[in-house]
Scaffold this motif. Sequence first.
Motif, mmCIF file in Angstrom:
data_model
loop_
_atom_site.group_PDB
_atom_site.id
_atom_site.type_symbol
_atom_site.label_atom_id
_atom_site.label_comp_id
_atom_site.label_asym_id
_atom_site.label_seq_id
_atom_site.Cartn_x
_atom_site.Cartn_y
_atom_site.Cartn_z
ATOM 1 N N SER A 193 0.761 -1.028 0.130
ATOM 2 C CA SER A 193 -0.058 -0.179 -0.075
ATOM 3 C C SER A 193 0.881 1.364 0.113
ATOM 4 O O SER A 193 2.112 1.193 0.488
ATOM 5 C CB SER A 193 -0.744 0.135 1.234
ATOM 6 O OG SER A 193 -1.828 -0.926 1.183
ATOM 7 N N GLN A 236 -5.182 6.894 -1.586
ATOM 8 C CA GLN A 236 -5.144 5.643 -0.748
ATOM 9 C C GLN A 236 -5.197 4.406 -1.816
ATOM 10 O O GLN A 236 -6.193 4.098 -2.258
ATOM 11 C CB GLN A 236 -5.877 5.203 0.358
ATOM 12 C CG GLN A 236 -5.638 4.137 1.108
ATOM 13 C CD GLN A 236 -4.201 4.197 1.850
ATOM 14 O OE1 GLN A 236 -4.014 5.297 2.647
ATOM 15 N NE2 GLN A 236 -3.747 3.078 1.847
ATOM 16 N N ASN A 285 -4.240 0.547 -2.315
ATOM 17 C CA ASN A 285 -4.066 -0.983 -1.414
ATOM 18 C C ASN A 285 -3.876 -2.133 -2.538
ATOM 19 O O ASN A 285 -4.404 -1.866 -3.794
ATOM 20 C CB ASN A 285 -5.201 -1.075 -0.662
ATOM 21 C CG ASN A 285 -5.389 -0.268 0.580
ATOM 22 O OD1 ASN A 285 -4.288 0.416 0.969
ATOM 23 N ND2 ASN A 285 -6.358 0.035 0.954
ATOM 24 N N ARG A 322 0.193 5.703 0.298
ATOM 25 C CA ARG A 322 -0.928 7.107 0.089
ATOM 26 C C ARG A 322 -0.289 8.251 -0.299
ATOM 27 O O ARG A 322 0.947 8.555 0.008
ATOM 28 C CB ARG A 322 -1.570 7.094 1.572
ATOM 29 C CG ARG A 322 -2.649 8.191 1.446
ATOM 30 C CD ARG A 322 -2.997 8.399 2.781
ATOM 31 N NE ARG A 322 -2.331 9.595 3.611
ATOM 32 C CZ ARG A 322 -3.085 10.396 4.534
ATOM 33 N NH1 ARG A 322 -4.199 10.098 4.725
ATOM 34 N NH2 ARG A 322 -2.185 11.252 5.035
ATOM 35 N N TYR A 376 -6.173 13.284 -1.252
ATOM 36 C CA TYR A 376 -5.372 11.900 -1.040
ATOM 37 C C TYR A 376 -5.728 10.754 -1.934
ATOM 38 O O TYR A 376 -6.684 10.851 -2.418
ATOM 39 C CB TYR A 376 -5.429 11.291 0.488
ATOM 40 C CG TYR A 376 -5.287 12.487 1.500
ATOM 41 C CD1 TYR A 376 -6.264 13.175 2.101
ATOM 42 C CD2 TYR A 376 -4.000 12.718 1.866
ATOM 43 C CE1 TYR A 376 -5.956 14.287 2.920
ATOM 44 C CE2 TYR A 376 -3.386 13.613 2.853
ATOM 45 C CZ TYR A 376 -4.557 14.341 3.589
ATOM 46 O OH TYR A 376 -4.506 15.215 4.440
#
Length: 116
Positions: free
Chosen positions: A17, A82, A84, A19, A80
Amino acid sequence: QVQLVESGGGLVQPGGSLRLSCAASGFTSSSYAMSWYRQGPGKERELVATITRGGGSTNYADSVKGRFTISRDNARNTVYLQMNSLKPEDTAVYYCNANKLWVDYWGQGTQVTVSS
């Protein structure tokens, strides 16, 4: 002076992951839709995700649905992404974009490399 500054890219293993952050300055970013684009090696730039001015609606490319989440903090003038369950095909330079009508602002991009 209008600026969009991306950060948070780097090298990550498949399944990992990251960010990304995009800090906006020099304009009222809360009145702009914000998006993340990416451009992989030898590929055209593509839209990854978009979030509306108030953050109430988001859209994603099919290739990242269920894995990536876009969000924004208008108090911090920051957007942002994110990311994953990263895959090697997510390797690209990721760009932040602000759009309102015919006006577009772009950041300089941040490199994301997914590799073992």
